[in-house]
Write an enzyme that holds these catalytic residues in place. Structure first.
Site, PDB file in Angstrom:
ATOM      1  N   GLU A  75      24.979  58.563  41.544  1.00 44.23           N
ATOM      2  CA  GLU A  75      24.398  57.443  40.793  1.00 44.23           C
ATOM      3  C   GLU A  75      23.435  56.661  41.679  1.00 44.23           C
ATOM      4  OE1 GLU A  75      27.313  54.970  38.874  1.00 44.23           O
ATOM      5  OE2 GLU A  75      28.281  56.668  37.867  1.00 44.23           O
TER       6      GLU A  75
ATOM      7  N   HIS B 255      26.119  53.627  33.491  1.00 43.76           N
ATOM      8  CA  HIS B 255      27.333  53.010  34.030  1.00 43.76           C
ATOM      9  C   HIS B 255      27.496  51.576  33.512  1.00 43.76           C
ATOM     10  CE1 HIS B 255      30.284  53.249  37.655  1.00 43.76           C
ATOM     11  NE2 HIS B 255      30.786  52.507  36.688  1.00 43.76           N
TER      12      HIS B 255
ATOM     13  N   ARG C 269      35.146  57.949  36.454  1.00 47.65           N
ATOM     14  CA  ARG C 269      34.339  58.199  37.635  1.00 47.65           C
ATOM     15  C   ARG C 269      33.767  59.609  37.568  1.00 47.65           C
ATOM     16  NH1 ARG C 269      33.952  53.613  37.996  1.00 47.65           N
ATOM     17  NH2 ARG C 269      34.298  52.223  39.780  1.00 47.65           N
TER      18      ARG C 269
END
Length: 333
Positions: free
Chosen positions: A277, A296, A248
């Site tokens: 993000e 991601h 993360r």
């Protein structure tokens, strides 16, 4: 929380935007009735409130956390649970149903593939090789032919839990030396054969000083947020480590990561997750030559994998066995 069922309700509700997930669930469990619940549909609340078992995207689950009176078990389709936790209110009675994350070896193997591919691409400098091909150029200079092997590397994994240990297993197959950061060092009989050295969170500087790659797999929790902030990465300067983040983005502020790269504490960064993000176009990370960025995707929730994981957990659920990857709402993972 309940983890068993004497009998199943008439259907399993599928509350997800993952393409083909219901089809995959029906393929592996043809005798189970699955009821698709479309987000935003008029019958959404009616179908969910009656379901005892639900397969749901974590963000959708979060919005209904306190409105599932019949639920006994909800299988999430993601590993990350931030979107569930943001709806968890400690002042309210805790939900009585069990929530399980999508994780285990399904994600561990996939993220391990990303790690191996990223290390090989970086160490062998393969991007210029592809560019040379476009120019019909035969060039073996530099790291293209004179590179480190994975067996030459000491690799630190921040978060040597289920996923981290799966990654360590792949790295050990290629003879890397692996260090793992953990809350508690496991007893001898529970130590993984794929982790050479364990370090407690309090010994993070020692791990950073001794690793060529530092791979973050930590989830986003109160304890992990900002763990690499400030000048923590100065401990990487001795070996000019490569930092890889597939956990993360909350473990480090972007400005601190940029500073670590500019000061030479890190030789490079391979980043799949970010503090914000999608990563904004204004981020300086986009234009830093020592940074590689992916959106991601190191561990995606493929519908066929979610379906198989649900099937395995369903067997446990029906036989009153403990479920895999149960979410502890208070711990945050």
């Amino acid at each position: 929380m309940a983890t068993t069922a004497s009998k199943m309700s008439s259907y399993v509700a599928v509350y997800s935007t993952i393409v083909n997930i219901t089809k995959c669930l029906k393929t592996v469990l043809p005798n189970i009735q699955f009821q698709e619940v479309s987000p935003g549909s008029g019958d959404e609340d009616n179908l969910l409130t009656k379901a005892e078992i639900i397969v749901a995207d974590n963000d959708l689950l979060g919005m209904h956390l306190y409105n599932l009176p019949a639920a006994k078990w909800v299988q999430g389709t993601w590993a990350g649970v931030e979107t569930v936790l943001q709806h968890y209110d400690v002042s309210k009675p805790k939900p009585t149903f069990t929530i399980t994350r999508f994780s285990n070896y399904f994600l561990g193997c996939m993220m391990g593939e990303y790690v191996i591919a990223s290390i090989v691409n970086h160490e062998r400098n393969l991007m210029p090789v592809y560019e040379n091909q476009q120019c019909s150029l035969w060039n073996r200079d530099g790291k293209i032919s004179n590179h480190r092997s994975i067996s030459d590397l000491t690799i630190g994994i921040l978060g040597a839990g289920t996923i981290g240990t799966d990654i360590a297993k792949l790295l050990k197959t290629l003879r890397a030396r692996v260090w793992g950061l953990v809350h508690t060092v496991p007893k001898d009989e529970k130590r993984s054969p794929y982790v050479d050295e364990y370090r407690l969170n309090s010994d993070l500087p020692d791990l950073l000083q001794n690793c060529d790659y530092v791979i973050n797999v930590l989830p986003s929790t109160v304890d992990t947020a900002g763990v690499l902030n400030g000048d923590m990465l100065k401990h990487c300067a001795k070996r000019q480590a490569v930092f890889m983040n597939i956990g993360r983005g909350t473990v480090i502020k972007e400005e601190d990561l940029v500073a670590a790269l500019n000061k030479g504490w890190l030789s490079a960064a391979i980043l799949d997750v970010f503090e914000t993000e999608p990563l904004p176009p204004s981020s300086s990370l986009w234009t830093m030559p020592q940074v590689k960025i992916t959106p991601h995707v190191s561990g995606c929730s493929r519908p066929q994998d979610v379906a198989m994981f649900f099937k395995e957990n369903l067997v446990r659920f029906q036989s009153s066995q403990p479920l895999e990857c149960v979410l502890d709402l208070d711990k945050g993972y």
